[in-house]
Scaffold this motif. Structure first.
Motif, PDB file in Angstrom:
ATOM      1  N   TYR A  31       0.843  -1.207   0.000  1.00  0.00           N
ATOM      2  CA  TYR A  31       0.000   0.000   0.000  1.00  0.00           C
ATOM      3  C   TYR A  31       0.872   1.249   0.000  1.00  0.00           C
ATOM      4  O   TYR A  31       0.623   2.201  -0.757  1.00  0.00           O
ATOM      5  CB  TYR A  31      -0.908  -0.017   1.226  1.00  0.00           C
ATOM      6  N   LEU A  32       1.922   1.251   0.816  1.00  0.00           N
ATOM      7  CA  LEU A  32       2.812   2.413   0.891  1.00  0.00           C
ATOM      8  C   LEU A  32       3.560   2.619  -0.421  1.00  0.00           C
ATOM      9  O   LEU A  32       3.729   3.760  -0.871  1.00  0.00           O
ATOM     10  CB  LEU A  32       3.798   2.241   2.049  1.00  0.00           C
ATOM     11  N   TYR A  33       3.998   1.539  -1.037  1.00  0.00           N
ATOM     12  CA  TYR A  33       4.675   1.670  -2.334  1.00  0.00           C
ATOM     13  C   TYR A  33       3.743   2.299  -3.375  1.00  0.00           C
ATOM     14  O   TYR A  33       4.173   3.111  -4.206  1.00  0.00           O
ATOM     15  CB  TYR A  33       5.169   0.313  -2.820  1.00  0.00           C
ATOM     16  N   ASN A  34       2.461   1.928  -3.338  1.00  0.00           N
ATOM     17  CA  ASN A  34       1.501   2.534  -4.261  1.00  0.00           C
ATOM     18  C   ASN A  34       1.407   4.043  -4.042  1.00  0.00           C
ATOM     19  O   ASN A  34       1.360   4.821  -5.004  1.00  0.00           O
ATOM     20  CB  ASN A  34       0.114   1.913  -4.074  1.00  0.00           C
ATOM     21  N   GLN A  35       1.358   4.436  -2.773  1.00  0.00           N
ATOM     22  CA  GLN A  35       1.292   5.859  -2.435  1.00  0.00           C
ATOM     23  C   GLN A  35       2.547   6.590  -2.907  1.00  0.00           C
ATOM     24  O   GLN A  35       2.472   7.661  -3.526  1.00  0.00           O
ATOM     25  CB  GLN A  35       1.160   6.027  -0.919  1.00  0.00           C
ATOM     26  N   VAL A  36       3.670   6.008  -2.646  1.00  0.00           N
ATOM     27  CA  VAL A  36       4.949   6.635  -2.987  1.00  0.00           C
ATOM     28  C   VAL A  36       5.128   6.706  -4.504  1.00  0.00           C
ATOM     29  O   VAL A  36       5.627   7.701  -5.034  1.00  0.00           O
ATOM     30  CB  VAL A  36       6.117   5.856  -2.334  1.00  0.00           C
ATOM     31  N   ALA A  37       4.691   5.669  -5.210  1.00  0.00           N
ATOM     32  CA  ALA A  37       4.862   5.619  -6.666  1.00  0.00           C
ATOM     33  C   ALA A  37       4.207   6.808  -7.345  1.00  0.00           C
ATOM     34  O   ALA A  37       4.802   7.447  -8.221  1.00  0.00           O
ATOM     35  CB  ALA A  37       4.291   4.316  -7.216  1.00  0.00           C
ATOM     36  N   ALA A  38       2.971   7.113  -6.970  1.00  0.00           N
ATOM     37  CA  ALA A  38       2.261   8.233  -7.585  1.00  0.00           C
ATOM     38  C   ALA A  38       2.990   9.548  -7.337  1.00  0.00           C
ATOM     39  O   ALA A  38       3.126  10.383  -8.233  1.00  0.00           O
ATOM     40  CB  ALA A  38       0.834   8.308  -7.053  1.00  0.00           C
ATOM     41  N   ASN A  39       3.486   9.727  -6.116  1.00  0.00           N
ATOM     42  CA  ASN A  39       4.167  10.982  -5.791  1.00  0.00           C
ATOM     43  C   ASN A  39       5.542  11.087  -6.440  1.00  0.00           C
ATOM     44  O   ASN A  39       5.986  12.190  -6.777  1.00  0.00           O
ATOM     45  CB  ASN A  39       4.266  11.128  -4.266  1.00  0.00           C
ATOM     46  N   ASN A  57       1.040  -3.197  -5.340  1.00  0.00           N
ATOM     47  CA  ASN A  57       0.060  -4.166  -5.811  1.00  0.00           C
ATOM     48  C   ASN A  57      -1.054  -3.453  -6.561  1.00  0.00           C
ATOM     49  O   ASN A  57      -1.042  -2.230  -6.695  1.00  0.00           O
ATOM     50  CB  ASN A  57      -0.490  -5.003  -4.647  1.00  0.00           C
ATOM     51  N   ASP A  58      -2.004  -4.229  -7.067  1.00  0.00           N
ATOM     52  CA  ASP A  58      -3.108  -3.655  -7.839  1.00  0.00           C
ATOM     53  C   ASP A  58      -4.396  -3.568  -7.027  1.00  0.00           C
ATOM     54  O   ASP A  58      -5.470  -3.374  -7.580  1.00  0.00           O
ATOM     55  CB  ASP A  58      -3.369  -4.508  -9.095  1.00  0.00           C
ATOM     56  N   ASP A  59      -4.277  -3.700  -5.707  1.00  0.00           N
ATOM     57  CA  ASP A  59      -5.463  -3.700  -4.855  1.00  0.00           C
ATOM     58  C   ASP A  59      -5.808  -2.288  -4.389  1.00  0.00           C
ATOM     59  O   ASP A  59      -4.941  -1.540  -3.930  1.00  0.00           O
ATOM     60  CB  ASP A  59      -5.239  -4.583  -3.619  1.00  0.00           C
ATOM     61  N   PHE A  60      -7.075  -1.934  -4.492  1.00  0.00           N
ATOM     62  CA  PHE A  60      -7.599  -0.690  -3.908  1.00  0.00           C
ATOM     63  C   PHE A  60      -6.880   0.566  -4.392  1.00  0.00           C
ATOM     64  O   PHE A  60      -6.675   1.502  -3.627  1.00  0.00           O
ATOM     65  CB  PHE A  60      -7.546  -0.752  -2.368  1.00  0.00           C
ATOM     66  N   LEU A  61      -6.477   0.569  -5.657  1.00  0.00           N
ATOM     67  CA  LEU A  61      -5.828   1.764  -6.199  1.00  0.00           C
ATOM     68  C   LEU A  61      -6.854   2.875  -6.402  1.00  0.00           C
ATOM     69  O   LEU A  61      -7.971   2.641  -6.856  1.00  0.00           O
ATOM     70  CB  LEU A  61      -5.163   1.464  -7.536  1.00  0.00           C
ATOM     71  N   SER A  62      -6.471   4.096  -6.072  1.00  0.00           N
ATOM     72  CA  SER A  62      -7.329   5.241  -6.351  1.00  0.00           C
ATOM     73  C   SER A  62      -7.232   5.597  -7.835  1.00  0.00           C
ATOM     74  O   SER A  62      -6.306   5.173  -8.534  1.00  0.00           O
ATOM     75  CB  SER A  62      -6.904   6.447  -5.508  1.00  0.00           C
ATOM     76  N   ASP A  63      -8.181   6.393  -8.317  1.00  0.00           N
ATOM     77  CA  ASP A  63      -8.102   6.855  -9.709  1.00  0.00           C
ATOM     78  C   ASP A  63      -6.793   7.587  -9.952  1.00  0.00           C
ATOM     79  O   ASP A  63      -6.154   7.421 -11.000  1.00  0.00           O
ATOM     80  CB  ASP A  63      -9.277   7.791 -10.021  1.00  0.00           C
ATOM     81  N   ASP A  64      -6.388   8.401  -8.997  1.00  0.00           N
ATOM     82  CA  ASP A  64      -5.162   9.178  -9.142  1.00  0.00           C
ATOM     83  C   ASP A  64      -3.950   8.269  -9.270  1.00  0.00           C
ATOM     84  O   ASP A  64      -3.058   8.516 -10.089  1.00  0.00           O
ATOM     85  CB  ASP A  64      -5.001  10.105  -7.931  1.00  0.00           C
ATOM     86  N   GLU A  65      -3.911   7.198  -8.493  1.00  0.00           N
ATOM     87  CA  GLU A  65      -2.778   6.266  -8.556  1.00  0.00           C
ATOM     88  C   GLU A  65      -2.753   5.524  -9.896  1.00  0.00           C
ATOM     89  O   GLU A  65      -1.676   5.341 -10.493  1.00  0.00           O
ATOM     90  CB  GLU A  65      -2.852   5.279  -7.389  1.00  0.00           C
ATOM     91  N   TYR A  66      -3.911   5.128 -10.378  1.00  0.00           N
ATOM     92  CA  TYR A  66      -3.973   4.509 -11.702  1.00  0.00           C
ATOM     93  C   TYR A  66      -3.434   5.464 -12.776  1.00  0.00           C
ATOM     94  O   TYR A  66      -2.640   5.085 -13.643  1.00  0.00           O
ATOM     95  CB  TYR A  66      -5.412   4.145 -12.048  1.00  0.00           C
ATOM     96  N   GLU A  67      -3.888   6.717 -12.713  1.00  0.00           N
ATOM     97  CA  GLU A  67      -3.511   7.676 -13.758  1.00  0.00           C
ATOM     98  C   GLU A  67      -2.019   7.963 -13.742  1.00  0.00           C
ATOM     99  O   GLU A  67      -1.395   8.068 -14.804  1.00  0.00           O
ATOM    100  CB  GLU A  67      -4.318   8.963 -13.576  1.00  0.00           C
ATOM    101  N   TRP A  68      -1.422   8.066 -12.564  1.00  0.00           N
ATOM    102  CA  TRP A  68       0.015   8.332 -12.517  1.00  0.00           C
ATOM    103  C   TRP A  68       0.838   7.098 -12.885  1.00  0.00           C
ATOM    104  O   TRP A  68       1.966   7.222 -13.360  1.00  0.00           O
ATOM    105  CB  TRP A  68       0.416   8.912 -11.167  1.00  0.00           C
ATOM    106  N   ARG A  69       0.281   5.910 -12.687  1.00  0.00           N
ATOM    107  CA  ARG A  69       0.949   4.713 -13.207  1.00  0.00           C
ATOM    108  C   ARG A  69       1.058   4.795 -14.732  1.00  0.00           C
ATOM    109  O   ARG A  69       2.122   4.554 -15.304  1.00  0.00           O
ATOM    110  CB  ARG A  69       0.175   3.456 -12.812  1.00  0.00           C
ATOM    111  N   VAL A  70      -0.060   5.132 -15.369  1.00  0.00           N
ATOM    112  CA  VAL A  70      -0.045   5.228 -16.832  1.00  0.00           C
ATOM    113  C   VAL A  70       0.940   6.296 -17.282  1.00  0.00           C
ATOM    114  O   VAL A  70       1.720   6.091 -18.224  1.00  0.00           O
ATOM    115  CB  VAL A  70      -1.452   5.543 -17.375  1.00  0.00           C
TER     116      VAL A  70
END
Length: 417
Positions: A31-39, A57-70
């Motif tokens: 979960y923390l890696y997901n948060q850090v990745a977007a920032n 991981n791909d669990d419980f991603l926010s729209d913002d996290e998905y968009e910054w992954r792309v």
């Protein structure tokens, strides 16, 4: 966990290091890696962002996290990951025009021409940024010379409601009542929601004749068949032409900025202090007046155009005629725009725009570009709008940024961010 989540916004690289050492369970660490990745992506550390994504991981991603992954994958041209990540988004997010377009872009890069075509065809044909890009790709551009037929409403009751709304607006303007103007606005928006194109076009034209440009453009934007003559009015053309020529810019650029800033309302006042047609800040006006040796007359509508056109010319020179960053500089300050240009300059211009970290500025640049190409087509009597052709002509190299007595924010405050 609380510390790392908050640290990620200010210093995502430090947050990444602390996440690696954090004494938490595996799910929390992901979960923390997901948060850090977007920032990390927001701060343009795209490779580090991708490493963090791989540890998340791909669990419980926010729209913002998905968009910054792309966006992270766009930055490194990883088309298979762009495509796969968009396909994992919630359906509502996948169907946004932006991600339909980037899905088509990635599919095209992967040789999936049919998929790309299908995604582009899902984007409605109108005068919005991703729609114009899709039209350019599909070679089905809108004709900006086409107008919607305006006809009086056959429904007497609706016609009466429309007239009452405009009467209310005019009374509100006469007695300086924002309440009356707001009531007239809400009434017309309600009427527009149940009207056909001919009725909406009539409302738009009537509002334009009264100088109520915000309502005129708002109404025109609700047309099922777009009408550039109503959505992109040619207001104050003589003044824009005069001061654009003096400052070496296209008049379509200053009109594009004005449409986005004030909807051609010469009396517009923004909550942040912006004034007039081109929403000039008081401190910026003082800076411009000093630079050009003028009285600080920016509250006068023609002087507002004069000052705004000078400042656009100033930014245009700073950024080597690159409208992407000149527009970003007008919105967010030239210092920030310069840093973004340095980070993105070798990428496709479409990707450069997509990676602007401030949502407000990213949307602003997209809308200004859209406005400009439509105004170019209108002013040149062109039968089509081709935004992709225009974007491909913008230079990508940061070779002429001019450092002068300006400051990073471009507002003469002396503050840097």
């Amino acid at each position: 966990v609380y510390r790392i989540v908050n640290l990620a916004v200010k210093d995502p690289q430090q947050a990444y290091n602390e996440t690696a050492k954090a004494n938490v369970d595996q799910f929390t660490k992901e979960y923390l890696y997901n948060q850090v990745a977007a920032n990390l992506a927001i701060k343009q550390y795209f490779q580090d962002s991708i490493t963090a994504i791989e540890n998340g991981n791909d669990d419980f991603l926010s729209d913002d996290e998905y968009e910054w992954r792309v966006r992270s994958y766009l930055a490194v041209n990883n088309w298979s990951k762009v495509y796969a990540t968009i396909n994992k988004m919630p359906i509502k997010l996948q169907n946004k025009n932006s991600w339909l377009y980037w899905k088509a872009y990635a599919a095209g890069k992967l040789g999936q021409k049919t998929t790309a075509q299908e995604a582009l065809q899902k984007i409605p044909a109108n005068y919005s940024y991703y729609s114009l890009l899709a039209q350019s790709e599909l070679r089905t551009p809108l004709n900006p010379q086409r107008s919607v037929t305006q006809s009086a409403n056959s429904d007497a009751e609706k016609a009466k409601e429309i007239q009452l709304s405009f009467d209310l607006y005019q009374i509100g303007k006469q007695i300086n009542s924002t309440t009356f103007v707001r009531m007239a606005t809400q009434s017309l928006k309600y009427i527009i929601a149940s009207s056909n194109d001919s009725e909406i076009a009539l409302i738009s034209k009537k509002a334009m004749d009264l100088g109520w440009m915000e309502m005129s453009i708002n109404a025109a934007n609700n047309l099922a068949q777009p009408d550039a003559s109503l959505s992109f009015p040619l207001m104050f053309s003589q003044q824009y032409k005069k001061y654009s020529e003096i400052n070496g810019i296209d008049m379509s650029f200053s009109m594009a900025i004005t449409r986005q800033e004030s909807r051609f309302n010469r009396n517009a006042l923004a909550f942040d202090g912006g004034v007039g047609l081109m929403q000039i800040m008081p401190a910026t006006a003082s800076y411009i007046a000093k630079k050009i040796g003028s009285d600080n007359c920016y509250k006068n509508y023609e002087c507002n155009i004069k000052f705004g056109s000078w400042y656009l010319g100033h930014l245009n020179n700073k950024f080597g005629n690159n409208l992407i960053y000149a527009s970003a500089g007008y919105n967010a300050g030239p210092g920030r725009a310069h840093r973004w240009q340095q980070a993105f300059q070798n990428m496709d211009n479409r990707i450069q725009i997509e990676l602007i970290p401030f949502k407000i500025t990213r949307d602003y640049v997209q809308k200004v570009l859209t406005n400009k190409v439509v105004y170019d087509a209108r002013l040149n009597n062109s039968p089509k709008v081709d935004i992709l052709n225009y974007l491909n002509q913008i230079n990508k190299q940061d070779s002429t940024f001019i450092v002068d007595d300006d400051n990073n924010l471009g507002d003469s405050s002396g503050q840097a961010q």
